[in-house]
Design an enzyme around this catalytic site. Structure first.
Site, PDB file in Angstrom:
ATOM      1  N   ALA B   4      -6.121  -2.259  32.333  1.00 10.46           N
ATOM      2  CA  ALA B   4      -5.467  -1.019  32.117  1.00 10.46           C
ATOM      3  C   ALA B   4      -6.746  -0.055  31.737  1.00 10.46           C
ATOM      4  O   ALA B   4      -6.830   0.538  30.648  1.00 10.46           O
ATOM      5  CB  ALA B   4      -4.930  -1.198  30.480  1.00 10.46           C
ATOM      6  N   GLY B   6      -9.386   2.648  34.312  1.00  4.55           N
ATOM      7  CA  GLY B   6      -9.254   3.885  35.110  1.00  4.55           C
ATOM      8  C   GLY B   6      -7.944   4.026  35.952  1.00  4.55           C
ATOM      9  O   GLY B   6      -7.119   4.772  35.935  1.00  4.55           O
ATOM     10  N   GLY B   8      -5.686   1.684  36.024  1.00  2.00           N
ATOM     11  CA  GLY B   8      -4.623   1.104  35.273  1.00  2.00           C
ATOM     12  C   GLY B   8      -3.822   2.171  34.497  1.00  2.00           C
ATOM     13  O   GLY B   8      -2.575   2.277  34.648  1.00  2.00           O
ATOM     14  N   ASN B  37     -13.536   9.915  29.663  1.00  2.00           N
ATOM     15  CA  ASN B  37     -13.804  10.998  31.073  1.00  2.00           C
ATOM     16  C   ASN B  37     -12.713  10.673  31.926  1.00  2.00           C
ATOM     17  O   ASN B  37     -12.616  11.548  32.967  1.00  2.00           O
ATOM     18  CB  ASN B  37     -15.071  11.011  31.241  1.00  2.00           C
ATOM     19  CG  ASN B  37     -15.363   9.852  32.473  1.00  2.00           C
ATOM     20  OD1 ASN B  37     -14.981   8.776  32.391  1.00  2.00           O
ATOM     21  ND2 ASN B  37     -16.283  10.340  33.501  1.00  2.00           N
ATOM     22  N   LYS B  51      -7.166  -1.993  24.710  1.00  2.00           N
ATOM     23  CA  LYS B  51      -6.660  -1.177  25.922  1.00  2.00           C
ATOM     24  C   LYS B  51      -5.384  -1.395  26.093  1.00  2.00           C
ATOM     25  O   LYS B  51      -4.350  -0.460  26.032  1.00  2.00           O
ATOM     26  CB  LYS B  51      -7.601  -1.290  27.095  1.00  2.00           C
ATOM     27  CG  LYS B  51      -8.987  -0.728  27.114  1.00  2.00           C
ATOM     28  CD  LYS B  51      -9.513  -0.610  28.516  1.00  2.00           C
ATOM     29  CE  LYS B  51     -10.959   0.069  28.420  1.00  2.00           C
ATOM     30  NZ  LYS B  51     -11.530  -0.135  29.729  1.00  2.00           N
ATOM     31  N   CYS B 154     -40.503 -13.888  44.668  1.00  2.00           N
ATOM     32  CA  CYS B 154     -41.857 -13.522  45.059  1.00  2.00           C
ATOM     33  C   CYS B 154     -41.707 -11.974  45.035  1.00  2.00           C
ATOM     34  O   CYS B 154     -42.924 -11.373  44.742  1.00  2.00           O
ATOM     35  CB  CYS B 154     -42.214 -14.129  46.382  1.00  2.00           C
ATOM     36  SG  CYS B 154     -42.132 -15.637  46.598  1.00  2.00           S
TER      37      CYS B 154
END
Ligand SMILES: [Zn+2]
Lengths: 519, 591
Positions: B4, B6, B8, B37, B51, B154
């Site tokens: 749930a 972005g 979702g 956002n 969520k 390495c």
């Protein structure tokens, strides 16, 4: 930016950085018509923090509005749709200011034109009276405000960008290119190259000559043997590459010569002037661009660049240097040389910018160091195009009327059908229903002045049937998808990054395909 | 709907407004600030809430179509919370996940149950949806997935050439060795031998191996200083650290000639030359002023200053309350330590220095994300789902859906805005769908009383294995083969880990029949049920290989939106779109 803001916007700052965010936060978007697709567009712009938005719509919320729109609910029935929507959307992000204007569009158009100047971008969705649409497009075209016209009908969506010109500096071009100045090394680079006598170096040091120096020295040799000519054609460059390889003592052991051979083509190719720059130079001196106090900063830079090139006969050096096999000392020396030259060029370029600003009646205070820096770094990746004010042109009409292409240009059929669908509703005050096929055909012929002697293509009629079979302009899914696409384009324009649509996009949700056209 | 986040949030809105009957939402995560956002169903006040529960509540307010929403806060891979009986109730599964492990798990479950699955994902402007029809189209595992980049030891320890090498060294080696739990003070002989073997598998350079082992030993010293409860004020930790990692260790590397034959040599840091400036800087400014400047690349001196402050802060924390500290991108002390030490190492090796912002992205595996891409991808996902439901009236819906669906990619590049590719058949080499699968439902009585020998006999009888078989429980626990008969007389429940929700992998030792995977479940009402499956004969390896080579790697990629934008002043005949995979007929999805 505050700590909280940095964290909230972290995932997008990684795409467009603080510069893009600042532009976005300084933008004011205007939505004409509070449709489902319009709500989706605004949602996608409010979340990343657009500065302000205004919704223009004088209608009241109806039952149908609620079903396709996530941001309206039953309590809003009968209220002003622009205010109801703004109220919900404002909750998405407290950093963003939203306004509602419940005045009829035609009334706003009769008012002062300055009303529109506060907006950076206008989005018109679905149905607007034809004469209002024309008036609005004319007005905004003149004022250089970009307009997106987005429409959804049944399972189809169309998006068009009207902008006089689109110029982008930060295109995020993925090409890994470094301007190395192999053909025309500046004095300090030439001196450094001359200071290395590569024939006397021991094997260890010979295997550590940076490839920039190898290329410069090989080119000197080439020029001596070829009457001063530079290997520009592909075949000559390949020959030059073999010369590079032949200068190695043991190509298997010397990685630096392998790197030099590999870099040959690009290093020689990119020492030339990008063709776009020449076009821009022509344009900046033409009648199209008036260098006054309203001229976009992009053209100030182009003019300054032109003067820079006239003076120094080269572009400012971006200054980046790729990783290469080298001794630490040589690499650090080269990094310094390229860095200093780039800084020096940027300074000289800035002087030209100040000169142009003054000459065009602007203030020296407008100089923005970050944006000058970004321009210099991106000189090889600039993007510029001119748009169209027209909704369509005659070649598009003849394209759809060609009998041969029945299904072949179906997205163009979709574009015209959707355009006609909204005009139909405007003229007849109701959207066509499945029984209106003949009426719709006649309307289409009339709208695009098609002779009745010529039959409409089968594929086109198929699209007619598809569109009028749906009684809705706002299936949520299509609204959501077109909202995503449109807001993506608005973000490009608002952040002034990446290259936006040029200039028509058509989505066929029946087949999940899409196509782009340029009008 | 699993996830749930972005995608979702967008997808749930689309499904609800498309009038789906009942939607279960599963997510394990809580809401954080950096979700806001794009995940539009969450607000500032929801931070730290679940969520799945929050999305359901948020959508409920707009749920005028009365879709039934059932949120679950939990890990989708938990078979106690989500047993097969729970999974089998769904007619369609959406993956809106952000991690490979859970995606794989859901893919497996959908293969067992033959459930249609919509797989989706985004990274910044790039996104993809892939409908999966088990055994008819490619599954999630058919195409090998790029695993997070790993570098040879390495490169990290001796010969870095990119910023990411220095960041990996700072985070996974330096930081972990000094501060994290895994670092043990006294290493046993066996540990040392193990380490040596590991290094030997990566390089043949004896001198380099010895050097790396020696470096390890010396970290004991640093750990001892940092763990000792002496006051951090009197401690010389920073000086010892900087001298060792930026001077002594580099000088020792320089003495291994073989490393520098074709590489740029590092230059050891002369810390003495910075001492005075460092003093002056600390008199003038606080390190706090520098560390908030996340997007500017700090100078070497500033990095040293930050490293000093971060070392002392971490030392302080260990001396007072914490017994170890793990790297966490949101724990600023740990991030600053990694940023500064990575940058100084980069400087020493002549590699580009990076800003804190950029290093955080690499060290913290941060994936860029925005609302627009999620909206586009969720839109496609929902459209394809509606398309599928138009087909299920037919008896062979998977095959029908297979030919009318496509995998869709989006990107920011103007000429690759949206591309689609026809679905292709499962890969014969796929580790997940190349063998037979089914659900084995035990009656409670059998599960408690049956012996392993009894079970093996039943499996032989059911699926026609002639020869001997081997049985692996779960991911890798071998419980039976012809060399391992210890468990034969044990009751199933006596075998550690044998329970509902686990899997059994049965392999034919004579290689005659394909592998069989059984998911253990219980059948509370009635008797033990074996899945009805007909095992195919195993294909010869080289045969399979030849067939695979003939297949295009990504299927026929059809670029629907490619470079050929048509200027409409030009004649139109020249335009050609990629061949359409879909028939031209118009299909209407019912809403
Ligand atoms: Zn597979």
């Amino acid at each position: 930016m505050s700590f909280d803001k940095k964290l909230k916007y972290d995932r997008q700052l990684r795409l467009w950085a603080n510069t893009g965010q600042t532009s976005l936060e300084g933008s004011h978007i205007c939505l004409v018509n509070a449709t489902a697709v319009g709500s989706e567009i605004l949602k996608n712009l409010i979340l990343p923090g657009i500065g302000e938005y205004t919704i223009i719509d004088d209608k009241r919320v109806t039952e149908e509005d609620i079903f396709g729109n996530f941001f309206l609910d039953e309590d809003d029935l009968g209220n002003s749709i622009s205010s109801s929507l703004a109220k919900q959307l404002n909750e998405l992000n407290t950093d963003v200011k939203g306004y509602a204007v419940s005045t009829e569009l035609s009334e706003l158009l009769r008012g002062p034109a300055e009303f529109w100047d506060k907006f950076n971008t206008i989005v018109i969705t679905n149905q607007v009276a034809s004469h209002d649409l024309d008036a609005l497009l004319d007005l905004l075209w003149e004022r250089r405000i970009p307009v997106f016209l987005v429409r959804t009908a049944g399972f189809y969506g169309t998006l068009q960008l009207f902008a006089k010109e689109v110029n982008v500096v930060e295109t995020h071009d993925p090409a890994m290119f470094h301007d190395l100045r192999i053909i025309n090394p500046w004095n300090e680079l030439q001196e450094y190259s001359d200071s290395m006598d590569i024939d006397t170096l021991d094997d260890e040091m010979h295997a550590h000559i940076p490839y920039v120096i190898i290329l410069i020295k090989t080119l000197e040799k080439w020029k001596k043997e070829n009457g001063g000519k530079i290997p520009l054609e592909y075949s000559k460059r390949s020959e030059f590459k073999r010369l590079v390889e032949s200068m190695s003592r043991n190509l298997e052991m010397e990685d630096n010569f392998k790197e030099a051979a590999k870099a040959t083509h690009r290093a020689l190719q990119f020492s030339q002037f990008p063709p776009l720059i020449n076009d821009l130079f022509q344009k900046v001196d033409s009648q199209e661009i008036s260098m006054d106090s309203n001229v976009p900063i992009f053209w100030i830079y182009v003019k300054a660049l032109k003067q820079f090139v006239e003076k120094y006969n080269e572009l400012p050096l971006p200054g980046s240097l790729p990783d290469m096999t080298s001794t630490s000392f040589a690499y650090v020396t080269l990094t310094k040389l390229y860095g200093e030259k780039a800084r020096d060029d940027e300074r000289k370029f800035k002087d030209e910018v100040i000169h142009v600003l003054k000459a065009s009646g602007n203030s020296e205070a407008d100089v923005n160091h970050n944006s000058i820096h970004s321009f210099c770094k991106n000189i090889h990746f600039l993007y510029a195009t001119t748009g169209s004010r027209k909704l369509y042109n005659n070649s598009m009409i003849s394209a759809i009327m060609k009998e041969s292409n029945s299904l072949e240009c179906s997205t163009l059929f979709i574009y015209f059908t959707v355009m006609c669908y909204f005009s139909f509703a405007d003229s007849l005050q109701s959207f066509p229903n499945p029984g209106d096929l003949e009426k719709f055909k006649a309307f289409f012929r009339n709208m695009f002045s098609l002779p009745s002697s010529k039959p409409l293509p089968e594929g086109l009629i198929k699209i007619f049937k598809e569109v009028i079979a749906h009684s809705s302009q706002s299936y949520h899914n299509i609204s959501s998808f077109m909202g995503g696409v449109t807001s993506q384009e608005i973000l490009k324009v608002s952040t002034a990054q990446y290259t936006p649509l040029d200039n028509l996009y058509v989505f066929d949700g029946v087949h999940s395909i899409s196509e782009k056209w340029k009008i | 709907m699993v996830g749930a986040g972005g995608i979702g949030c967008e997808l749930l809105k689309n499904l609800v407004l498309s009038h789906v009957g009942e939607i279960h939402i599963v997510d394990l995560d809580s809401i954080t600030l950096s979700n806001l956002n794009r995940q539009f169903l969450f607000r500032q006040k929801d931070i730290d809430k679940s969520k799945s529960l929050t999305v359901a509540e948020a959508v409920e307010a707009f749920n005028y179509l009365n879709v039934k929403l059932v949120p679950h806060h939990g890990n989708i891979m938990d078979s106690d919370l989500f047993p097969v009986s729970w999974w089998s109730e769904f007619s369609y599964v959406f993956n809106a996940l952000d991690n490979l492990e859970a995606r794989r798990y859901v893919n497996q479950i959908c293969l067992y149950l033959k459930k249609p699955l919509m797989e989706s994902g985004t990274t910044g402007y790039d996104g993809q949806v892939q409908p999966i029809y088990p055994y008819v189209s490619e599954c999630f595992d058919c195409q090998p997935k790029a695993t997070p980049k790993s570098f040879p030891v390495c490169t990290i320890r001796s010969t870095p050439s990119q910023p990411v090498h220095c960041i990996t060294w700072a985070k996974e080696f330096l930081f972990a060795q000094i501060f994290d739990e895994t670092s043990t003070n006294d290493q046993s002989e066996a540990d040392r031998a193990n380490q040596r073997r590991k290094l030997e598998s990566e390089t043949e350079d004896k001198a380099e191996i010895e050097n790396m082992l020696r470096e390890n030993d010396e970290f004991n010293e640093l750990r001892n200083i940092v763990k000792s409860k002496t006051s951090t004020k009197d401690s010389n930790f920073f000086e010892v650290l900087v001298n060792k990692i930026f001077s002594t260790d580099i000088e020792r590397l320089l003495r291994i000639d073989s490393l520098w034959k074709s590489r740029r040599k590092p230059t050891p840091l002369r810390i003495e030359s910075y001492t005075k400036a460092l003093k002056e800087l600390s008199a003038e400014r606080s390190a706090k002023d520098i560390v908030v400047d996340e997007t500017r690349v700090w100078s070497v001196l500033e990095n040293l200053f930050v490293l000093q402050a971060a070392s002392s802060a971490l030392h302080e924390r260990l001396a007072s309350s914490e017994s170890f500290i793990s790297f966490d991108k949101d724990d600023d002390d740990t991030l600053n330590f990694v940023v500064a030490s990575a940058n100084i190492r980069a400087f020493i090796f002549g590699i580009e220095l990076k800003s804190k912002f950029d290093i955080k992205q690499i060290a913290g595996n941060i994936i860029p994300a925005i609302a627009t891409t999620n909206a586009i991808i969720a839109g496609f996902s929902c459209l394809a789902y509606l398309n599928y439901f138009n087909q299920i009236t037919s008896s062979d819906s998977f095959h029908k859906a297979f030919s009318s669906s496509s995998t869709i990619f989006t990107s920011i590049r103007p000429n690759k805005y949206i591309t689609s590719a026809a679905l292709i058949e499962p890969s014969k080499k796929c580790p997940s769908c190349s063998h037979a699968r089914g659900i084995l439902r035990f009656s409670p009585e059998d599960l408690n009383n049956m012996t392993l020998e009894g079970l093996i006999q039943l499996i032989r009888d059911h699926y026609g294995f002639d020869d001997d078989i081997s049985v692996i429980l779960g991911k890798s626990k071998l419980i039976y083969d012809y060399d391992l008969e210890d468990n034969l007389q044990k009751k199933l429940t006596e075998i550690n880990g044998f329970k509902a929700g686990e899997t059994l992998l049965i392999q034919d030792e004579s290689d005659a029949l394909e592998n069989l995977e059984l998911y253990i479940d219980t059948n509370t009402s009635g008797k033990t049920l074996f899945p009805t499956l007909k095992l195919k004969e195993k294909q010869m390896d080289n045969d399979g290989e030849n067939k695979d080579e003939d297949m295009p790697e990504q299927g026929e990629v059809i670029s629907l939106d490619d470079d050929e934008v048509v200027e409409l002043d030009e004649p139109v005949e020249t335009r050609k779109r990629g061949k359409e995979s879909l028939d031209g007929s118009s299909k209407k999805a019912k809403l």
